[in-house]
Design a protein around this motif. Structure first.
Motif: not given
Length: 243
Positions: A172-181
């Motif tokens: 369903x939804x999510x939290x996106x960690x933009x600085x992670x890789x």
């Protein structure tokens, strides 16, 4: 039995870069620092010691990154094992912000190490999704907002956004960690000894240790430490156990 058969087949193993064979310690070494353990912690410690101009030997009973360091999921993430709400409750918001910033420095270190040394086969890919398997959009938005309070670079994703990249009806939804890789963890570990940023005066050696050698230094405060096995020794001014 070859290295792959002994280690177990897998995608990381099948796509790992070539690395030199590290012989067993068969002669005496006299170095400033001896690091015991060739996982990510030991390889990083040895690299940092060498960067500071000290001679260093790393002893590993098997191949570098043989176990979890080369067989993990490969996500490079900020944060800690504890839930962030629990950390805020325990140390307060300001200290939690400081701890989060400290964890972000770890990401910066890995990213810079890859870029500065052009590590082959590591293939960093940006972003990480913390996906929910329940339809709780409001909770995801609330959690992302709390994470931004402590300095996290995150955003809440809707179900439509998630399923556009992960077409699975259980997500369903999510939290996106933009600085992670994401990286190839085995190739990253194998690339650490190849650092191009090592001072000319520094010496860094990696050796397999005999199984009869102790796994760690008996006295870390001793001026001289000695590993004895098959008539050889490594005599450092300091020892670091990274096991």
């Amino acid at each position: 039995m070859n290295d792959t058969e002994a280690h177990g087949a897998g995608w990381y193993e099948a796509t790992r870069v070539a690395s030199p064979e590290r012989p067993k310690l068969a002669f005496d070494l006299d170095v400033d620092v001896c690091v015991v353990g060739g996982g990510l912690a030991g390889l990083t410690a040895a690299r940092e010691v060498a960067l500071r101009g000290w001679s260093v030997a790393l002893l590993e009973g098997n191949r570098c990154a043989w176990a979890a360091s080369g067989r993990n999921t490969g996500f490079v993430l900020p944060g800690f094992g504890a839930h962030i709400d629990g950390i805020v409750e325990r140390v307060g918001l300001d200290h939690t912000r400081q701890l989060w910033a400290l964890s972000e420095q770890g990401l910066d270190y890995v990213r810079k190490t890859i870029a500065d040394n052009d590590l082959p086969g590591v293939d960093p890919q940006p972003g990480w999704l913390h996906v929910s398997k329940t339809d709780n959009a409001a909770e995801q938005v609330s959690y992302a907002e709390r994470m931004r309070w402590i300095g996290a670079d995150v955003e809440a994703w809707t179900k439509a956004q998630v399923r556009e990249v992960l077409p699975n009806p259980q997500y369903f939804g999510a939290v996106h960690y933009r600085n992670a890789f994401h990286i190839h963890p085995l190739n990253y570990a194998l690339g650490l000894p190849r650092s191009r940023k090592r001072p000319a005066c520094a010496s860094s050696r990696i050796r397999r240790r005999s199984p009869s050698m102790p796994a760690a230094c008996a006295s870390a405060s001793a001026r001289r430490a000695r590993w004895c096995g098959q008539g050889t020794s490594c005599s450092p001014a300091m020892c670091i156990s990274a096991r």
